[in-house]
Write a protein that holds these residues in place. Structure first.
Motif, short mmCIF file in Angstrom:
data_model
loop_
_atom_site.label_atom_id
_atom_site.label_comp_id
_atom_site.label_asym_id
_atom_site.label_seq_id
_atom_site.Cartn_x
_atom_site.Cartn_y
_atom_site.Cartn_z
N GLU A 52 -76.27 -15.23 -16.55
CA GLU A 52 -75.27 -15.07 -17.61
C GLU A 52 -74.01 -14.41 -17.08
O GLU A 52 -72.89 -14.84 -17.33
N ASP A 53 -74.24 -13.33 -16.34
CA ASP A 53 -73.14 -12.56 -15.81
C ASP A 53 -72.29 -13.39 -14.86
O ASP A 53 -71.06 -13.36 -14.91
N SER A 54 -72.94 -14.13 -14.00
CA SER A 54 -72.23 -14.93 -13.01
C SER A 54 -71.41 -16.02 -13.66
O SER A 54 -70.27 -16.28 -13.27
N GLU A 55 -71.98 -16.65 -14.65
CA GLU A 55 -71.24 -17.73 -15.32
C GLU A 55 -69.99 -17.18 -15.98
O GLU A 55 -68.91 -17.77 -15.89
N ARG A 56 -70.13 -16.02 -16.58
CA ARG A 56 -68.97 -15.38 -17.19
C ARG A 56 -67.92 -15.07 -16.13
O ARG A 56 -66.73 -15.36 -16.29
N LEU A 57 -68.35 -14.49 -15.04
CA LEU A 57 -67.42 -14.10 -13.98
C LEU A 57 -66.75 -15.31 -13.34
O LEU A 57 -65.55 -15.28 -13.05
N ASN A 59 -66.10 -18.11 -14.75
CA ASN A 59 -65.08 -18.57 -15.70
C ASN A 59 -63.83 -17.73 -15.62
O ASN A 59 -62.71 -18.25 -15.57
N GLU A 60 -64.04 -16.43 -15.60
CA GLU A 60 -62.91 -15.51 -15.50
C GLU A 60 -62.12 -15.74 -14.23
O GLU A 60 -60.88 -15.70 -14.22
N LYS A 63 -60.02 -18.87 -14.44
CA LYS A 63 -58.82 -18.62 -15.27
C LYS A 63 -57.81 -17.80 -14.51
O LYS A 63 -56.62 -18.13 -14.47
N HIS A 78 -63.29 -8.93 -10.41
CA HIS A 78 -64.35 -9.86 -10.81
C HIS A 78 -65.27 -10.17 -9.63
O HIS A 78 -66.50 -10.21 -9.77
#
Lengths: 151, 215
Positions: A52-57, A59-60, A63, A78
């Protein structure tokens, strides 16, 4: 009975290959050793958090690197987090890319960063698949004989 | 010391990473510590009862007015160094500046091997500095620091206190086994980072007592 032995063999071989190919390092072993009957899902839980954490990071990161004017400090922050979490679960190849990635951030090297981002996305995807396969094997074995050999 | 509830030490773990909190919690619980985790330095201070206003002037060892007015005793604080807002170093300073909290041993964790950072923390009063990822062998080094503080509080002659504790608490015996620590010295990645991060400071006496190099 043969089914169980085959599964055990498969699990051992698969796990060994993950270490040999550098996907996992000793920290993953440490995680497995922290698991016991009173906390039987510990490894899966921590690894799920990592996903979960990696996918969020990731994405960030995409961006942040897509901006007209890239904020390298933010990118570095990040990557630092991703490096930390991959290190904590033993995802060695991901961690290594992060180290190079941070160097590019320091140099404010946009091309290097973009290249690293692509690499880290690839490595993350690979290790995610590998770990999911590993867990599946463990589940199969567990279903077949009611206990998972942890070592 | 015979009752399970009394002999459990309480550790407050501070880390902004959820994964690392989960890890440290499991490590500590497996070593029979009672654990509270928080995700920031300010939450840690809140838990410890050290608020920004005058409530910080309490003389008891640790008081937390926020937890149903019960006294919460914290025997050790382990904190990450790199956190947004208040760093582990800032937290350490605040604790050491507090008359009510300064005797609580503090351990710092960091994923980065930066000698100047390590020294700064030790100078400020941290007991140990662990490189992440933290291992069982690191956690095994915590109890002696807690026991050291406890014997200071009791004001008994030190050796007498130590003997009693060693006999009464089998846990401490495990902790002090040098073989265990040596077995876990296949901390190859730790040693590697030591070498990578390197500075000639490695041979300074300061390092010899440290967890950073596990022999």
């Amino acid at each position: 009975m043969e089914g169980v032995l085959q599964l055990q063999r498969q699990l051992i071989d698969y796990t060994t290959s993950l270490y040999n190919e550098g996907f996992l390092d000793d920290q993953f072993t440490q995680l497995q050793q922290l698991q016991d009957e009173s906390n039987p899902d510990f490894v899966v839980e921590v690894v799920s958090l990592f996903f979960e954490d990696s996918e969020r990071l990731l994405n960030e990161l995409s961006k942040a690197l897509d901006q007209q004017s890239v904020d390298f400090k933010k990118v570095d922050a990040h990557v630092h987090q991703l490096k930390g979490s991959s290190s904590s679960i033993g995802a060695q190849r991901v961690q290594r890319i992060c180290i190079a990635f941070r160097n590019y951030c320091e140099e404010k090297n946009i091309e290097g960063c973009l290249k690293s981002l692509q690499q880290v996305k690839n490595e993350y995807s690979l290790v995610k698949n590998k770990l999911e396969s590993l867990f599946k094997l463990q589940q199969q074995l567990s279903a077949a004989c009611g206990s998972i050999p942890m070592e | 010391m015979g009752m399970a509830a009394e002999s459990q030490f309480h550790v407050l773990a501070v880390d902004d990473s959820l994964i690392d909190r989960k890890l440290i919690e499991r490590l500590l619980k497996n070593s029979s510590f009672q654990v509270t985790t928080v995700d920031s330095g300010s939450k840690a201070l809140e838990f410890l009862g050290l608020l920004e206003d005058d409530q910080s002037n309490r003389n008891q060892l640790s008081v937390s007015p926020n937890n149903n007015n019960q006294v919460v005793e914290v025997n050790l604080i382990i904190t990450d160094y790199c956190m947004p807002g208040m760093t582990g170093y800032d937290l350490l300073k605040k604790i050491k500046e507090s008359s009510s909290l300064r005797d609580i041993p503090v351990v710092i964790m960091s994923s980065e091997n930066v000698p100047s950072r390590i020294n700064r923390c030790l100078d400020e009063g941290a007991e140990e500095f662990f490189l992440k990822p933290v291992r069982v062998s690191d956690v095994n080094k915590l109890k002696p620091h807690i026991m050291k503080t406890k014997s200071k509080d009791h004001q008994k002659p030190e050796n007498e206190e130590k003997q009693e504790e060693e006999e009464a608490a089998p846990k401490t015996k495990e902790v002090q086994s040098p073989q265990q620590q040596q077995q876990q010295s296949s901390n190859n990645n730790k040693r590697k980072t030591m070498e990578e991060g390197l500075s000639p400071d490695r041979t300074r006496p300061r390092y010899n007592g440290l967890t950073v190099v596990s022999n």
